[in-house]
Scaffold this active site. Structure first.
Site, PDB file in Angstrom:
ATOM      1  N   CYS A 270       0.998  -1.212   0.150  1.00 27.22           N
ATOM      2  CA  CYS A 270      -0.055   0.191  -0.072  1.00 27.22           C
ATOM      3  C   CYS A 270       0.934   1.424   0.050  1.00 27.22           C
ATOM      4  O   CYS A 270       1.714   1.203   0.753  1.00 27.22           O
ATOM      5  CB  CYS A 270      -0.859   0.233   1.379  1.00 27.22           C
TER       6      CYS A 270
ATOM      7  N   HIS B  79     -10.140   1.539   2.144  1.00 24.30           N
ATOM      8  CA  HIS B  79      -9.631   2.828   2.399  1.00 24.30           C
ATOM      9  C   HIS B  79     -10.853   3.476   2.749  1.00 24.30           C
ATOM     10  O   HIS B  79     -10.552   4.579   3.595  1.00 24.30           O
ATOM     11  CB  HIS B  79      -8.680   3.438   1.383  1.00 24.30           C
TER      12      HIS B  79
ATOM     13  N   HIS C 231      -9.170  -3.918  -1.671  1.00 26.93           N
ATOM     14  CA  HIS C 231      -8.323  -3.202  -0.824  1.00 26.93           C
ATOM     15  C   HIS C 231      -8.338  -1.631  -0.916  1.00 26.93           C
ATOM     16  O   HIS C 231      -8.423  -0.947   0.082  1.00 26.93           O
ATOM     17  CB  HIS C 231      -6.759  -3.322  -1.484  1.00 26.93           C
ATOM     18  N   GLU C 232      -8.839  -1.329  -2.191  1.00 26.22           N
ATOM     19  CA  GLU C 232      -9.126   0.234  -2.206  1.00 26.22           C
ATOM     20  C   GLU C 232     -10.184   0.712  -1.483  1.00 26.22           C
ATOM     21  O   GLU C 232     -10.469   1.671  -1.007  1.00 26.22           O
ATOM     22  CB  GLU C 232      -9.227   0.700  -3.894  1.00 26.22           C
TER      23      GLU C 232
HETATM   24 NI    NI Z   1      -3.647   1.075  -0.080  1.00 17.09          NI
END
Ligand code: NI
Length: 184
Positions: free
Chosen positions: A106, A152, A148-149
């Site tokens: 990341c 966030h 993953h995104e």
């Molecule tokens: Ni990330």
């Protein structure tokens, strides 16, 4: 071209639950996305979420459409702007919500990689920057990048999902063959 500063783990702004985007196809939104693309490309990232540059909105970009030196073995993921996403894990033919493990890094956690379990198959829905709907069912690396995104946007960084800390560490130690210049 404006490369924005990427916030690093420890910054409280990475832990917020992001706000929905309410206005589409505006100059402000297009400018933000241009900055995010410039920032992601400058860092050789596979994706970037608005909170990573301190913008508290449900907006992620991902994909390369081309070879990425940080993920040399990864399949190509179409370049995508995804706003106000809704993720739905998809079951396999046996009705199982299968997970698979994979290495992640990341841009907000520079220099480290870890093995993270993710849903293997996933439907994602949302809007693009023009307000047009996106609705895709994907699997594997594409599904991993989306999860993953979108994490966030909920204030979740991938180390929070690592289960086996024997497979979490410095990229330069875990993967000494990777060019240091390509390290995050
Ligand atoms: Ni990330």
């Amino acid at each position: 071209m404006t490369v924005r500063e990427i916030l690093k783990m420890g910054d409280a702004r990475l832990l917020r639950v992001a706000q929905p985007v309410t206005a589409f196809d505006t100059d402000e939104l297009h400018l933000l996305i241009t900055d995010m693309l410039d920032t992601m490309h400058a860092a050789n990232g596979a994706g970037l979420a608005a909170p990573q540059i301190g913008v508290d909105l449900q907006l992620v970009i991902f994909g390369s459409g081309e070879f990425n030196p940080r993920y040399p073995d990864a399949p190509v993921v179409p370049r995508t702007v995804l706003i106000n996403p809704v993720l739905t894990p998809l079951a396999d033919a046996q009705g199982v919500l299968a997970e698979e493990e994979g290495w992640e890094g990341c841009l907000s956690v520079p220099g480290l990689r870890g093995v993270v379990p993710r849903y293997q198959r996933l439907r994602y829905q949302g809007m693009d920057q023009f307000g047009d709907p996106i609705d895709r069912s994907v699997e594997g690396f594409h599904a991993r990048v989306v999860q993953h995104e979108c994490d966030h946007l909920m204030g979740v960084l991938y180390p929070m999902r690592v289960r086996d800390f024997s497979r979490f560490g410095y990229t330069s130690v875990l993967f000494p063959g990777l060019d240091a210049a390509q390290d995050d």
